[in-house]
Write an enzyme that holds these catalytic residues in place. Sequence first.
Site, PDB file in Angstrom:
ATOM      1  N   CYS A   1     -64.937 -44.272  87.404  1.00 48.10           N
ATOM      2  CA  CYS A   1     -63.911 -45.310  87.253  1.00 48.10           C
ATOM      3  C   CYS A   1     -62.518 -44.738  87.557  1.00 48.10           C
ATOM      4  CB  CYS A   1     -63.987 -45.856  85.825  1.00 48.10           C
ATOM      5  SG  CYS A   1     -62.580 -46.832  85.304  1.00 48.10           S
TER       6      CYS A   1
ATOM      7  N   CYS B   1     -59.858 -45.245  84.902  1.00 47.74           N
ATOM      8  CA  CYS B   1     -60.178 -44.386  83.747  1.00 47.74           C
ATOM      9  C   CYS B   1     -59.628 -42.974  83.981  1.00 47.74           C
ATOM     10  CB  CYS B   1     -61.686 -44.288  83.536  1.00 47.74           C
ATOM     11  SG  CYS B   1     -62.514 -45.851  83.178  1.00 47.74           S
TER      12      CYS B   1
END
Length: 105
Positions: A31, A34
């Site tokens: 991600c 993230c």
Amino acid sequence: MAIVHVTSENYEKEVLQSDKPVLIDFWASWCGPCQMLGPVIEEVSEEVTDVKFVKVSTEEAPELAEKFSIMYIPTLVLMENGTVVNKSTGFLQKEQILELLNTKN
């Protein structure tokens, strides 16, 4: 203070039994947002000492992601005394994280 990596095995000890509010960062290695949020969380964790910071990989602990109904990552969940007091999804700037933390009692 170091950020603790939480799994199903240590969740109760690290989160539910914490004597401080806990900010959980739900993330995954694939991600992009993230990965961008990680250093921001690190910076905030060095400044804010009355909150415990933990990370939960949705890949390594899918049952915890399910328990918190995590549909999108990154998601930050602020818990106090075992109860969710705030939740935010998506990348946040440092100021937004500090604001999220200010909702604790």
